[in-house]
Design a protein around this motif. Structure first.
Motif, PDB file in Angstrom:
ATOM      1  N   ASN A 199       0.849 -10.705  11.866  1.00 66.58           N
ATOM      2  CA  ASN A 199       0.884 -10.642  10.403  1.00 66.58           C
ATOM      3  C   ASN A 199       0.307 -10.911   9.522  1.00 66.58           C
ATOM      4  O   ASN A 199      -0.351 -10.795   7.739  1.00 66.58           O
ATOM      5  N   SER A 200      -1.587 -11.229   9.632  1.00 73.15           N
ATOM      6  CA  SER A 200      -2.240 -10.848   9.292  1.00 73.15           C
ATOM      7  C   SER A 200      -3.332  -9.974   9.157  1.00 73.15           C
ATOM      8  O   SER A 200      -3.914  -9.872   7.472  1.00 73.15           O
ATOM      9  N   GLY A 201      -2.971  -8.323   9.818  1.00 71.16           N
ATOM     10  CA  GLY A 201      -3.703  -7.705  10.096  1.00 71.16           C
ATOM     11  C   GLY A 201      -5.223  -6.960   9.876  1.00 71.16           C
ATOM     12  O   GLY A 201      -5.530  -8.572  10.580  1.00 71.16           O
ATOM     13  N   PRO A 202      -5.652  -7.093   8.296  1.00 73.04           N
ATOM     14  CA  PRO A 202      -6.798  -7.175   7.632  1.00 73.04           C
ATOM     15  C   PRO A 202      -8.003  -8.218   7.527  1.00 73.04           C
ATOM     16  O   PRO A 202      -8.712  -7.955   7.955  1.00 73.04           O
ATOM     17  N   ASP A 203      -6.860  -9.220   7.907  1.00 73.53           N
ATOM     18  CA  ASP A 203      -7.464 -10.568   7.327  1.00 73.53           C
ATOM     19  C   ASP A 203      -7.301 -11.358   8.952  1.00 73.53           C
ATOM     20  O   ASP A 203      -7.774 -12.501   8.522  1.00 73.53           O
ATOM     21  N   TRP A 204      -7.425 -10.544   9.574  1.00 73.75           N
ATOM     22  CA  TRP A 204      -7.170 -11.598  11.054  1.00 73.75           C
ATOM     23  C   TRP A 204      -8.865 -12.684  11.403  1.00 73.75           C
ATOM     24  O   TRP A 204      -8.826 -14.126  12.717  1.00 73.75           O
ATOM     25  N   TRP A 205      -9.590 -11.601  10.545  1.00 78.65           N
ATOM     26  CA  TRP A 205     -11.002 -12.930  10.683  1.00 78.65           C
ATOM     27  C   TRP A 205     -11.014 -13.577  10.120  1.00 78.65           C
ATOM     28  O   TRP A 205     -11.306 -15.288  10.670  1.00 78.65           O
ATOM     29  N   MET A 206      -9.872 -14.001   9.316  1.00 80.73           N
ATOM     30  CA  MET A 206      -9.365 -16.117   7.957  1.00 80.73           C
ATOM     31  C   MET A 206      -8.970 -16.305   8.766  1.00 80.73           C
ATOM     32  O   MET A 206      -9.343 -17.291   9.108  1.00 80.73           O
ATOM     33  N   GLN A 220       0.555 -10.815   5.927  1.00 86.95           N
ATOM     34  CA  GLN A 220       2.120 -11.400   5.072  1.00 86.95           C
ATOM     35  C   GLN A 220       1.324 -12.499   4.638  1.00 86.95           C
ATOM     36  O   GLN A 220       2.594 -13.241   4.270  1.00 86.95           O
ATOM     37  N   TYR A 221       0.618 -13.545   5.049  1.00 86.61           N
ATOM     38  CA  TYR A 221       0.194 -14.205   4.241  1.00 86.61           C
ATOM     39  C   TYR A 221      -0.470 -14.577   3.139  1.00 86.61           C
ATOM     40  O   TYR A 221      -0.806 -13.527   2.588  1.00 86.61           O
ATOM     41  N   LYS A 222      -0.120 -15.977   1.977  1.00 90.61           N
ATOM     42  CA  LYS A 222      -0.507 -16.433   1.123  1.00 90.61           C
ATOM     43  C   LYS A 222      -1.744 -16.457   1.128  1.00 90.61           C
ATOM     44  O   LYS A 222      -2.743 -16.462   0.484  1.00 90.61           O
ATOM     45  N   ASN A 223      -2.383 -17.125   2.111  1.00 87.15           N
ATOM     46  CA  ASN A 223      -3.696 -17.855   2.546  1.00 87.15           C
ATOM     47  C   ASN A 223      -3.748 -17.733   4.237  1.00 87.15           C
ATOM     48  O   ASN A 223      -3.523 -18.843   4.874  1.00 87.15           O
ATOM     49  N   SER A 224      -4.458 -17.237   4.659  1.00 88.01           N
ATOM     50  CA  SER A 224      -4.830 -16.724   5.697  1.00 88.01           C
ATOM     51  C   SER A 224      -5.772 -17.996   6.579  1.00 88.01           C
ATOM     52  O   SER A 224      -4.851 -18.255   8.055  1.00 88.01           O
ATOM     53  N   PHE A 281       4.389  -2.273  15.799  1.00 94.08           N
ATOM     54  CA  PHE A 281       5.689  -2.991  16.044  1.00 94.08           C
ATOM     55  C   PHE A 281       6.955  -3.133  15.085  1.00 94.08           C
ATOM     56  O   PHE A 281       5.878  -3.669  13.792  1.00 94.08           O
ATOM     57  N   PRO A 282       8.233  -4.212  15.135  1.00 91.42           N
ATOM     58  CA  PRO A 282       8.749  -4.378  13.808  1.00 91.42           C
ATOM     59  C   PRO A 282       8.418  -5.461  13.625  1.00 91.42           C
ATOM     60  O   PRO A 282       7.736  -6.074  13.768  1.00 91.42           O
ATOM     61  N   SER A 283       8.502  -6.214  11.897  1.00 93.50           N
ATOM     62  CA  SER A 283       7.711  -7.238  11.828  1.00 93.50           C
ATOM     63  C   SER A 283       8.859  -8.562  11.743  1.00 93.50           C
ATOM     64  O   SER A 283       7.511  -9.641  11.625  1.00 93.50           O
ATOM     65  N   ASP A 284       9.924  -8.328  12.574  1.00 92.72           N
ATOM     66  CA  ASP A 284      10.644  -9.591  13.116  1.00 92.72           C
ATOM     67  C   ASP A 284      10.623  -9.909  14.462  1.00 92.72           C
ATOM     68  O   ASP A 284      11.145 -10.936  15.382  1.00 92.72           O
ATOM     69  N   ILE A 285       9.692  -9.075  15.078  1.00 91.63           N
ATOM     70  CA  ILE A 285       9.285  -9.566  16.827  1.00 91.63           C
ATOM     71  C   ILE A 285       8.986 -10.355  16.211  1.00 91.63           C
ATOM     72  O   ILE A 285       7.772 -11.475  15.866  1.00 91.63           O
ATOM     73  N   SER A 286       9.374 -11.399  18.184  1.00 91.73           N
ATOM     74  CA  SER A 286       8.553 -12.284  18.668  1.00 91.73           C
ATOM     75  C   SER A 286       7.956 -13.546  19.067  1.00 91.73           C
ATOM     76  O   SER A 286       7.111 -11.760  19.642  1.00 91.73           O
TER      77      SER A 286
END
Length: 430
Positions: free
Chosen positions: A33-40, A171-175, A248-253
């Motif tokens: 869900n965080s993508g490029p912001d994974w480190w944050m 997808q996060y407002k504040n990672s 993967f699809p965005s709704d993957i569990s």
């Protein structure tokens, strides 16, 4: 056994105690869900899922007591109530989740079996193992954890070195805050309070030829080893979840994502093998929770064996009823409870690490009372429409982010210390 070996043996035992379903399925989706912001998101998650649990273990090393001792400066009654609350949460939410993860990873993809049947068979077996405690669970725990860790490290290694396309945006407002709050779902801070007391008892009852002063050092160094291991696993899983988030699809569990990452890196059979191991690890975690809870209530009722059996049975029934739901539902249900209990747990952990002069009974009661009061709005989101709480969000800093308790607790800590200092100086001059 030499000192270094003692530390590593205990460190691995602590790691195995923390290692459960949440540790596996939560980090990949955070990265996804965080993508490029994974480190944050990693920084936030590591603080709540690694640093705070480590501090809980350090608090136990200092106190050399049980979880009840963490709250005794508020009052002994509070310490008992808090401990009961933690065990109930572990039994009603954390334990059933292990059955849900087992169903979604190891049963549902391969068999057309209803989740209620899975949870019924699963917790019937848990009850049998809890009543007939033996060496089988020790054997499973001893060999399962290292095998799973090795497979996870292989998945991470292949995932990190593999090629990938550009990551999908976060997808996060504040990672950072999203990662911090998701760390609650590991229950690791709570596990630190539970496991720490057991570690202290085991070290004190061991036949190791060490001085009493060395026991604290061994617990601290072992805890650092254990939590460093968790940090590496979390970091790797978050990163590969982010790296392949375009796949993967965005709704993957959460369970589906972990299985899919295993398939990408290990192939279809590797994914199936991991699913079986995860199911077995979840089972050992469930038995440990039920046994630990039953032991607690057994001791609370003066070593009553019937209470042990009743507690194990009730825990298993809750496991069947709640474990039939999917993982997402259980996690969503747990959010509100954890948003209430975690501020209290974090406050107690931090206060117990401080010197006595900064954390007397007045300070404990003030800070914990404020943490309870200001965490209520987050819990009420489950019962009351959010718009009805809007006035609270407008006046409490960080409350929209689910952290409304932090600033009031800090102010309460400072005020209580000032009050205690003035009171002590007045008493001295009287």
């Amino acid at each position: 056994m030499n000192r270094t070996k003692q530390i590593f043996v205990l460190g691995f035992a602590i790691f195995a105690s923390f290692f459960g379903a949440g540790n596996l399925i939560l980090p990949p989706l955070l990265g996804f869900n965080s993508g490029p912001d994974w480190w944050m998101v990693t920084i936030g998650f590591i603080i709540s899922a690694t640093v705070i649990p480590l501090l809980a273990l350090l608090g136990h090393a200092k106190l050399q007591g049980t979880m009840v001792d963490f709250g005794k400066k508020v009052s002994m009654k509070f310490g008992v109530i808090f401990s009961i609350s933690v065990y109930v949460i572990a039994t009603v939410l954390a334990c059933p989740r292990t059955a849900a993860v087992t169903h979604e990873m190891a049963i549902q993809p391969y068999f057309e079996i209803n989740s209620l049947i899975t949870s019924t068979v699963y917790f019937s077996a848990v009850f049998v193992f809890a009543i007939n405690r033996g060496k089988v669970m020790d054997f499973l725990g001893k060999y399962l954890t290292p095998i799973i860790v090795i497979i996870l490290l292989i998945i991470i290694g292949i995932g990190v070195t593999g090629s990938s396309e550009n990551m999908v945006a976060s997808q996060y407002k504040n990672s950072f805050i999203s990662g911090f709050l998701e760390g609650y779902q590991t229950y690791d801070a709570i596990a630190g309070l539970l496991v720490g007391g057991i570690i202290v008892v085991n070290v004190n009852n061991s036949n190791w030829d060490i001085q009493v002063s060395d026991k604290k050092s061994i617990i601290i160094r072992s805890s650092l080893i254990a939590l460093t291991g968790l940090f590496i696993i979390y970091l790797g899983l978050i990163f590969i979840g982010a790296k392949y988030n375009f796949e993967f699809p965005s709704d993957i569990s959460r369970p589906q994502l972990l299985s899919s990452l295993a398939t990408i890196t290990l192939g279809k059979y590797g994914s199936a093998f991991l699913a079986v191991l995860v199911a077995a690890a979840c089972f050992t975690t469930a038995v440990s929770i039920v046994v630990g809870t039953a032991d607690f209530f057994k001791e609370l009722f003066h070593d009553s064996k019937p209470i042990y059996i009743i507690t194990a049975a009730v825990s298993s029934v809750f496991g069947i009823l709640i474990g039939q739901f999917d993982v997402k539902f259980i996690i969503d249900l747990a959010v509100y409870v954890l948003m209430f209990i975690y501020p209290i747990a974090i406050s107690l952990i931090m206060l117990n690490l401080l010197p006595e002069k900064y954390a007397g009974p007045i300070v404990f009661r003030t800070v914990v009372g404020i943490a309870i009061l200001f965490s209520i709005p987050d819990f009420l989101k489950f019962l009351i429409p959010v718009e009805n709480l809007e006035f609270l969000y407008n006046i409490i800093p960080l409350s929209r982010e689910g952290l409304g308790w932090i600033i009031p607790s800090i102010l309460g800590f400072a005020s209580a210390n000032i009050y205690s200092s003035i009171k002590n100086n007045t008493a001295k001059n009287a």
